[in-house]
Design a protein around this motif. Structure first.
Motif, PDB file in Angstrom:
ATOM      1  N   PRO A 279      26.032 -32.882  -4.877  1.00 50.91           N
ATOM      2  CA  PRO A 279      24.976 -33.443  -5.719  1.00 50.91           C
ATOM      3  C   PRO A 279      24.829 -32.595  -6.980  1.00 50.91           C
ATOM      4  O   PRO A 279      25.108 -31.389  -6.967  1.00 50.91           O
ATOM      5  N   PRO A 280      24.407 -33.209  -8.088  1.00 50.22           N
ATOM      6  CA  PRO A 280      24.330 -32.476  -9.355  1.00 50.22           C
ATOM      7  C   PRO A 280      23.512 -31.190  -9.283  1.00 50.22           C
ATOM      8  O   PRO A 280      23.875 -30.186  -9.891  1.00 50.22           O
ATOM      9  N   SER A 281      22.427 -31.194  -8.528  1.00 52.04           N
ATOM     10  CA  SER A 281      21.606 -29.986  -8.459  1.00 52.04           C
ATOM     11  C   SER A 281      22.329 -28.856  -7.729  1.00 52.04           C
ATOM     12  O   SER A 281      22.250 -27.693  -8.129  1.00 52.04           O
ATOM     13  N   LEU A 282      23.071 -29.187  -6.661  1.00 51.72           N
ATOM     14  CA  LEU A 282      23.835 -28.158  -5.947  1.00 51.72           C
ATOM     15  C   LEU A 282      25.044 -27.713  -6.759  1.00 51.72           C
ATOM     16  O   LEU A 282      25.414 -26.535  -6.730  1.00 51.72           O
ATOM     17  N   ASP A 283      25.634 -28.636  -7.490  1.00 53.98           N
ATOM     18  CA  ASP A 283      26.741 -28.299  -8.375  1.00 53.98           C
ATOM     19  C   ASP A 283      26.270 -27.292  -9.434  1.00 53.98           C
ATOM     20  O   ASP A 283      26.949 -26.313  -9.730  1.00 53.98           O
ATOM     21  N   SER A 284      25.086 -27.530  -9.972  1.00 50.67           N
ATOM     22  CA  SER A 284      24.517 -26.603 -10.957  1.00 50.67           C
ATOM     23  C   SER A 284      24.211 -25.251 -10.328  1.00 50.67           C
ATOM     24  O   SER A 284      24.386 -24.214 -10.959  1.00 50.67           O
ATOM     25  N   ALA A 285      23.748 -25.262  -9.084  1.00 52.32           N
ATOM     26  CA  ALA A 285      23.439 -24.001  -8.398  1.00 52.32           C
ATOM     27  C   ALA A 285      24.704 -23.161  -8.209  1.00 52.32           C
ATOM     28  O   ALA A 285      24.692 -21.949  -8.425  1.00 52.32           O
ATOM     29  N   VAL A 286      25.798 -23.808  -7.829  1.00 57.76           N
ATOM     30  CA  VAL A 286      27.068 -23.092  -7.650  1.00 57.76           C
ATOM     31  C   VAL A 286      27.544 -22.531  -8.988  1.00 57.76           C
ATOM     32  O   VAL A 286      27.991 -21.381  -9.081  1.00 57.76           O
ATOM     33  N   SER A 287      27.411 -23.339 -10.046  1.00 60.79           N
ATOM     34  CA  SER A 287      27.789 -22.872 -11.386  1.00 60.79           C
ATOM     35  C   SER A 287      26.921 -21.694 -11.815  1.00 60.79           C
ATOM     36  O   SER A 287      27.409 -20.726 -12.391  1.00 60.79           O
ATOM     37  N   GLY A 288      25.630 -21.789 -11.539  1.00 59.35           N
ATOM     38  CA  GLY A 288      24.714 -20.703 -11.885  1.00 59.35           C
ATOM     39  C   GLY A 288      25.022 -19.431 -11.129  1.00 59.35           C
ATOM     40  O   GLY A 288      24.949 -18.325 -11.674  1.00 59.35           O
ATOM     41  N   PHE A 289      25.387 -19.569  -9.855  1.00 60.41           N
ATOM     42  CA  PHE A 289      25.740 -18.400  -9.053  1.00 60.41           C
ATOM     43  C   PHE A 289      26.946 -17.681  -9.655  1.00 60.41           C
ATOM     44  O   PHE A 289      26.941 -16.466  -9.828  1.00 60.41           O
TER      45      PHE A 289
END
Length: 106
Positions: free
Chosen positions: A4-14
């Protein structure tokens, strides 16, 4: 299969937090060691550069040389794991919440 876009963003942020902290960690170690040099004697003696002097660029250069001679490359990253973990989790959370908020406002 996609996250999901929010989890994708979280992985990118990490990943972004991890990389950014690793890039500035040697400067952070330098700053902290220069601050500790004004600390009580046992700590100061352990971290004292080969040629004492902590003012301006000359002090930074001497400290870097001292770290390099005594500890090698690892000395510039000493104590970095907690900092990297903190920055990574913090960035992941910020990216996740930003994407979640953006999606909820659509």
């Amino acid at each position: 299969w996609r996250l999901p876009p929010s989890l994708d963003s979280a992985v990118s942020g990490f990943g972004a937090g991890c990389i950014s902290k690793l890039c500035v960690l040697p400067l952070d170690v330098t700053k902290k060691r220069m601050q500790v040099m004004g600390a009580p004697t046992p700590v100061r003696q352990r971290l004292q550069p080969v040629s004492a002097g902590t003012e301006g660029v000359q002090g930074v250069a001497r400290l870097w040389r001292s770290i390099w001679e005594r500890e090698g490359v690892r000395g510039f990253f000493r104590g970095g794991v907690p900092s990297v973990v903190k920055a990574s989790v913090q960035s992941a959370l910020i990216f996740f919440l930003q994407q979640l908020l953006r999606d909820s406002l659509k």
